[in-house]
Design an enzyme around this catalytic site. Structure first.
Site, PDB file in Angstrom:
ATOM      1  N   ASN A 186      26.129  20.699  19.675  1.00  0.00           N
ATOM      2  CA  ASN A 186      25.228  20.200  18.633  1.00  0.00           C
ATOM      3  C   ASN A 186      26.054  19.281  17.762  1.00  0.00           C
ATOM      4  O   ASN A 186      27.103  19.656  17.263  1.00  0.00           O
ATOM      5  CB  ASN A 186      24.654  21.339  17.797  1.00  0.00           C
ATOM      6  CG  ASN A 186      23.755  20.791  16.682  1.00  0.00           C
ATOM      7  OD1 ASN A 186      23.150  19.729  16.838  1.00  0.00           O
ATOM      8  ND2 ASN A 186      23.691  21.494  15.580  1.00  0.00           N
ATOM      9  N   GLY A 187      25.571  18.023  17.602  1.00  0.00           N
ATOM     10  CA  GLY A 187      26.292  17.071  16.756  1.00  0.00           C
ATOM     11  C   GLY A 187      26.392  15.726  17.452  1.00  0.00           C
ATOM     12  O   GLY A 187      25.657  15.451  18.399  1.00  0.00           O
ATOM     13  N   LYS A 203       6.761  10.988  -3.162  1.00  0.00           N
ATOM     14  CA  LYS A 203       7.305  12.345  -3.053  1.00  0.00           C
ATOM     15  C   LYS A 203       6.576  13.298  -3.994  1.00  0.00           C
ATOM     16  O   LYS A 203       6.201  14.389  -3.637  1.00  0.00           O
ATOM     17  CB  LYS A 203       8.814  12.343  -3.384  1.00  0.00           C
ATOM     18  CG  LYS A 203       9.676  11.768  -2.308  1.00  0.00           C
ATOM     19  CD  LYS A 203       9.957  12.707  -1.169  1.00  0.00           C
ATOM     20  CE  LYS A 203       9.143  12.616   0.073  1.00  0.00           C
ATOM     21  NZ  LYS A 203       8.734  11.408   0.663  1.00  0.00           N
ATOM     22  N   GLU A 231       2.562  13.621  -2.951  1.00  0.00           N
ATOM     23  CA  GLU A 231       2.185  14.211  -1.657  1.00  0.00           C
ATOM     24  C   GLU A 231       2.457  15.720  -1.607  1.00  0.00           C
ATOM     25  O   GLU A 231       1.846  16.429  -0.826  1.00  0.00           O
ATOM     26  CB  GLU A 231       2.870  13.507  -0.488  1.00  0.00           C
ATOM     27  CG  GLU A 231       4.353  13.692  -0.377  1.00  0.00           C
ATOM     28  CD  GLU A 231       4.903  13.016   0.892  1.00  0.00           C
ATOM     29  OE1 GLU A 231       4.209  12.990   1.923  1.00  0.00           O
ATOM     30  OE2 GLU A 231       6.036  12.511   0.829  1.00  0.00           O
ATOM     31  N   TRP A 263      18.015  18.384  20.997  1.00  0.00           N
ATOM     32  CA  TRP A 263      17.301  17.368  20.222  1.00  0.00           C
ATOM     33  C   TRP A 263      18.046  16.077  20.546  1.00  0.00           C
ATOM     34  O   TRP A 263      19.187  15.883  20.109  1.00  0.00           O
ATOM     35  CB  TRP A 263      17.367  17.678  18.724  1.00  0.00           C
ATOM     36  CG  TRP A 263      16.936  16.561  17.863  1.00  0.00           C
ATOM     37  CD1 TRP A 263      17.716  15.568  17.344  1.00  0.00           C
ATOM     38  CD2 TRP A 263      15.609  16.264  17.404  1.00  0.00           C
ATOM     39  NE1 TRP A 263      16.976  14.679  16.602  1.00  0.00           N
ATOM     40  CE2 TRP A 263      15.676  15.082  16.621  1.00  0.00           C
ATOM     41  CE3 TRP A 263      14.385  16.857  17.578  1.00  0.00           C
ATOM     42  CZ2 TRP A 263      14.549  14.506  16.018  1.00  0.00           C
ATOM     43  CZ3 TRP A 263      13.262  16.298  16.976  1.00  0.00           C
ATOM     44  CH2 TRP A 263      13.360  15.140  16.220  1.00  0.00           C
ATOM     45  N   CYS A 322      20.172  20.384  17.595  1.00  0.00           N
ATOM     46  CA  CYS A 322      20.163  21.205  18.809  1.00  0.00           C
ATOM     47  C   CYS A 322      20.398  22.658  18.415  1.00  0.00           C
ATOM     48  O   CYS A 322      20.849  22.966  17.339  1.00  0.00           O
ATOM     49  CB  CYS A 322      21.299  20.763  19.741  1.00  0.00           C
ATOM     50  SG  CYS A 322      21.234  19.024  20.127  1.00  0.00           S
ATOM     51  N   HIS A 337       0.273  -6.253 -17.585  1.00  0.00           N
ATOM     52  CA  HIS A 337      -0.891  -6.895 -16.943  1.00  0.00           C
ATOM     53  C   HIS A 337      -1.998  -5.891 -16.660  1.00  0.00           C
ATOM     54  O   HIS A 337      -2.787  -6.071 -15.749  1.00  0.00           O
ATOM     55  CB  HIS A 337      -0.441  -7.594 -15.654  1.00  0.00           C
ATOM     56  CG  HIS A 337       0.551  -8.669 -15.910  1.00  0.00           C
ATOM     57  ND1 HIS A 337       0.211  -9.887 -16.466  1.00  0.00           N
ATOM     58  CD2 HIS A 337       1.901  -8.680 -15.779  1.00  0.00           C
ATOM     59  CE1 HIS A 337       1.300 -10.624 -16.612  1.00  0.00           C
ATOM     60  NE2 HIS A 337       2.348  -9.930 -16.210  1.00  0.00           N
ATOM     61  N   GLU A 361       8.866   5.330  -3.669  1.00  0.00           N
ATOM     62  CA  GLU A 361       9.185   6.562  -2.924  1.00  0.00           C
ATOM     63  C   GLU A 361       9.182   7.762  -3.850  1.00  0.00           C
ATOM     64  O   GLU A 361       8.684   8.833  -3.501  1.00  0.00           O
ATOM     65  CB  GLU A 361      10.517   6.428  -2.206  1.00  0.00           C
ATOM     66  CG  GLU A 361      10.938   7.661  -1.425  1.00  0.00           C
ATOM     67  CD  GLU A 361       9.943   8.045  -0.320  1.00  0.00           C
ATOM     68  OE1 GLU A 361       9.032   7.269   0.003  1.00  0.00           O
ATOM     69  OE2 GLU A 361      10.072   9.176   0.184  1.00  0.00           O
ATOM     70  N   LYS A 404       2.871  15.787   9.794  1.00  0.00           N
ATOM     71  CA  LYS A 404       4.222  15.214   9.837  1.00  0.00           C
ATOM     72  C   LYS A 404       4.210  13.866  10.547  1.00  0.00           C
ATOM     73  O   LYS A 404       4.939  12.966  10.202  1.00  0.00           O
ATOM     74  CB  LYS A 404       5.188  16.171  10.544  1.00  0.00           C
ATOM     75  CG  LYS A 404       6.631  15.689  10.568  1.00  0.00           C
ATOM     76  CD  LYS A 404       7.192  15.461   9.184  1.00  0.00           C
ATOM     77  CE  LYS A 404       8.588  14.884   9.204  1.00  0.00           C
ATOM     78  NZ  LYS A 404       9.037  14.436   7.875  1.00  0.00           N
ATOM     79  N   ARG A 463      13.956  24.439  15.051  1.00  0.00           N
ATOM     80  CA  ARG A 463      14.843  23.299  14.789  1.00  0.00           C
ATOM     81  C   ARG A 463      14.369  22.038  15.499  1.00  0.00           C
ATOM     82  O   ARG A 463      14.884  20.952  15.250  1.00  0.00           O
ATOM     83  CB  ARG A 463      16.268  23.639  15.245  1.00  0.00           C
ATOM     84  CG  ARG A 463      16.905  24.783  14.513  1.00  0.00           C
ATOM     85  CD  ARG A 463      18.088  25.349  15.287  1.00  0.00           C
ATOM     86  NE  ARG A 463      19.209  24.446  15.340  1.00  0.00           N
ATOM     87  CZ  ARG A 463      20.238  24.464  14.470  1.00  0.00           C
ATOM     88  NH1 ARG A 463      20.204  25.315  13.469  1.00  0.00           N
ATOM     89  NH2 ARG A 463      21.248  23.639  14.582  1.00  0.00           N
TER      90      ARG A 463
HETATM   91  C1  AGP Z   1       6.519  10.635   3.704  1.00  0.00           C
HETATM   92  O1  AGP Z   1       7.062  11.760   3.026  1.00  0.00           O
HETATM   93  C2  AGP Z   1       5.363  11.035   4.586  1.00  0.00           C
HETATM   94  N1  AGP Z   1       5.723  12.054   5.473  1.00  0.00           N
HETATM   95  C3  AGP Z   1       4.733   9.811   5.267  1.00  0.00           C
HETATM   96  O2  AGP Z   1       4.513   8.813   4.319  1.00  0.00           O
HETATM   97  C4  AGP Z   1       5.568   9.213   6.404  1.00  0.00           C
HETATM   98  O3  AGP Z   1       6.694   8.550   5.858  1.00  0.00           O
HETATM   99  C5  AGP Z   1       4.700   8.194   7.148  1.00  0.00           C
HETATM  100  O4  AGP Z   1       3.598   8.888   7.700  1.00  0.00           O
HETATM  101  C6  AGP Z   1       5.449   7.458   8.267  1.00  0.00           C
HETATM  102  O5  AGP Z   1       5.839   8.383   9.243  1.00  0.00           O
HETATM  103  P1  AGP Z   1       6.875   7.879  10.364  1.00  0.00           P
HETATM  104  O6  AGP Z   1       8.132   7.527   9.637  1.00  0.00           O
HETATM  105  O7  AGP Z   1       7.040   9.058  11.273  1.00  0.00           O
HETATM  106  O8  AGP Z   1       6.280   6.683  11.051  1.00  0.00           O
END
Ligand code: AGP
Length: 609
Positions: free
Chosen positions: A101-102, A486, A489, A75, A2, A505, A482, A604, A27
């Site tokens: 906020n919190g 990271k 991407e 938020w 927030c 394999h 993961e 995002k 934010r």
């Molecule tokens: C991860 O860094 C990416 N932003 C992407 O893989 C993301 O995790 C995926 O699109 C799922 O998004 P969501 O958690 O909003 O469903």
């Protein structure tokens, strides 16, 4: 998170509040509101949606006269996004207004106690408890009332407070959620973050935990939570607006990586009690329902999917419940054989990912109970799932998830421990031991974030790499997934994660002299196996960076570069091992001069197929 703004001075407050809130929009928020003292009383206006809606109903603040006020962009954490849940919140007589906020971790028992004293609540928020508590303790001295209240609330909070009976003052209180005070020539301000005040001043005070600020138009005083005066020095801010939004970090991703200790605490603490026992109120599942679960299906995309792979090992290891993990885009088209006795868990930061939403709908149509682990309150997945467990990570701005990922892991650990205990696969003492391990994670993450410069130096060696591989066994394989995502991407370097046992394999043919392989080695029972895989790699010329537990110095004999993580329970190592891997991907991307927060081709939230 927030956004909070407060002002007291010689100019009309409402336009200043709206302007300050606009500078905090980055934010993330879903509603907004302001309260101003109009010379006789407190007047509040709130609006769902973007700030421009609030600006319209207040005619850019013109129809809210007064030179003292507080404002907020919300938020949502507790209670859907709505006008009634928007801040400021008031006591019943509307003589006290609060913005927050919190997370007030003990708001439910406080709400019950206040209701028992005749208070009635209009919102679903945790914040409204503060307004009524101030009313309960206020006997004419605002500071005395504030100190009584903050001794009784638990959790994280930044508060802005005004009292109709003291219109010459604005109060601010901080514990864990940032809050600053700005001194300007025609008045004084409070704000969640520096960008909100830069237009008026570059001289700010950073309120520290358990400190209270009392502002008049010409003075600023600070007090401890016991009401004792404190002397503070102001700081001169020379950040530009852009840097200020990131709190001085170069990118939001780095800022959010550093917020991980807090998001782990915020997701964990409201769900454990002083006896280290777990209570997940929002689950709404009886012990019988938990005991009858025949199988768990976890469905998600991207990083959320990766947490699901980790959770499989944790649920199966602790609760002995069989778990299948599916990519949502696969699950929804493979005509899955569903059984209503199975629990389907959908994990999503945004709560709007199209494939995950459709997978949820498919599971519901199949008669399954669905549980969503979501970060955005009121999102589609949160609304449509039968049960919701929120990750209180706050808005995540960088496309590459870090703090939401870490919060998802916490939510999954809590579920697995709770289920294991209810199904009598672990004792209550074992549950408490797990919880004690979880409570250590925030500090251990902080420790690992301290490796930043070392990781940056190492990452700079690989900005021209063409291929980087990540390997691991068990939970370490999930961590590798993961770590690989990271890197690729945000640096655009080709990278794959492999189960370490799979190398022979076929994939080991990819290894050439100098190929970087990150080996995650945290599962003690699998040390020998993974160490032999590392030897296979190094004998073929790979350069192996290993991430392992502090108690495994042996690895220095076989790996070329070792990063240690603090001791934790084997089920929780993902929360620690991922930190250096996030940092590695981040600094390779920075080293390549790329836009870390907005990688090419990515959004995002993938709200389309
Ligand atoms: C991860 O860094 C990416 N932003 C992407 O893989 C993301 O995790 C995926 O699109 C799922 O998004 P969501 O958690 O909003 O469903």
């Amino acid at each position: 998170m927030c956004g909070i703004v407060g002002y007291i001075g010689r100019s009309p407050a409402a336009p200043i509040l709206l302007d300050g809130l606009a500078r905090l929009e980055y934010r993330g928020y879903d509603s907004a509101g302001i309260a101003v003292y109009d010379g006789k009383k407190l007047v509040g206006r709130k609006a769902l949606g973007k700030l421009k809606v609030l600006a319209e109903v207040t005619h850019d603040g013109a129809n809210m006269p007064g030179t003292v006020g507080i404002g907020h962009t919300r938020w949502a954490t507790h209670g859907e996004p709505s006008e009634i849940n928007a801040h400021p919140h008031f006591n019943e007589e509307e003589t006290i207004a609060v913005v927050h906020n919190g997370i007030i971790e003990n708001y439910l028992p406080l709400r019950e106690k206040l209701s028992g004293r005749g208070y009635s609540f209009v919102s679903e928020t945790d914040t409204e408890v503060i307004a009524h508590m101030l009313d309960y303790y206020y006997k004419g001295d605002p500071l005395a009332a504030i100190t009584k209240v903050i001794h009784r609330v638990e959790g994280s909070y930044a508060l802005g407070i005004i009292f109709a009976e003291h219109p010459d003052k604005v109060y601010a209180v901080r514990k864990d959620s940032p809050l600053i005070v700005g001194r300007s020539k025609d008045g004084n301000l409070i704000a969640s973050d520096v960008p909100a005040v830069l237009k008026y001043t570059r001289d700010v005070y950073f309120i520290q935990n358990n400190e209270i600020a009392e502002l008049t138009e010409d003075s600023i005083a600070f007090f401890s939570v016991d009401g004792d005066p404190i002397q503070k020095e102001s700081k001169h801010i020379d950040w530009d607006e852009n840097a200020a939004e990131k709190g001085g970090y170069e990118y939001f991703m780095l800022k959010e990586m550093y917020e991980q200790p807090k998001t782990v605490r915020d997701t964990l603490n409201p769900r454990i009690n002083e006896n280290d026992e777990i209570h997940i109120e929002e689950l709404g599942m009886t012990d019988e329902e938990i005991a009858q679960i025949s199988r768990i299906r976890i469905v998600a995309c991207g990083s959320a999917y990766h947490t699901g792979v980790t959770a499989k090992y944790v649920f199966e290891g602790m609760a002995r419940i069989p778990v299948d993990v599916d990519l949502a885009s696969e699950f929804r088209y493979r005509d899955p054989i569903l059984d209503p006795k199975e629990l389907v868990i959908v994990i999503s930061q945004s709560g709007e990912t199209a494939d995950s939403l459709e997978a949820l709908r498919l599971a519901k149509a199949g008669g399954n109970t669905t549980l969503a682990i979501v970060n955005v309150v009121g999102s589609s997945i949160a609304r449509e799932a039968d049960k919701v467990m929120y990750t209180w990570a706050g808005p995540e701005i960088a496309v590459a998830t870090t703090k939401a990922y870490s919060a998802q892991l916490i939510a999954e650990y809590l579920l697995a421990i709770k289920f294991a205990c209810v199904r009598k696969k672990i004792t209550r003492e074992e549950m408490r031991a797990y919880v004690r391990d979880l409570k250590k994670l925030p500090e251990q993450i902080e420790l690992l974030l301290g490796n930043e410069k070392r990781i940056q130096r190492f990452a700079n060696r690989y900005v021209t790499a063409k291929d980087v591989f990540f390997v691991g066994r068990g939970i370490d394989y999930a961590i590798s997934m993961e770590g690989s995502l990271k890197l690729k991407e945000i640096s655009y370097i080709h990278s794959e994660a492999y189960a370490a046992g799979e190398l022979k394999h076929g994939t080991i043919s990819l290894i050439e002299e100098g190929t970087l392989v990150a080996a995650v080695v945290t599962q003690k029972a699998l040390y020998p196996k993974t160490i032999s895989n590392i030897k296979e790699l190094t004998t073929r010329g790979a350069f192996v960076m290993a991430v392992t537990n502090e108690d495994n110095p042996e690895l220095e004999k076989v790996a070329d570069y070792v990063i240690y993580i603090p001791e934790t329970n084997q089920y929780f190592t993902n929360s620690l091992a991922i930190i250096p891997l996030q940092m590695f991907g981040y600094y390779v991307s920075v080293g390549k001069g790329l836009d870390v927060d907005k990688p090419r081709n990515l959004a995002k939230s993938v709200t389309v197929e």
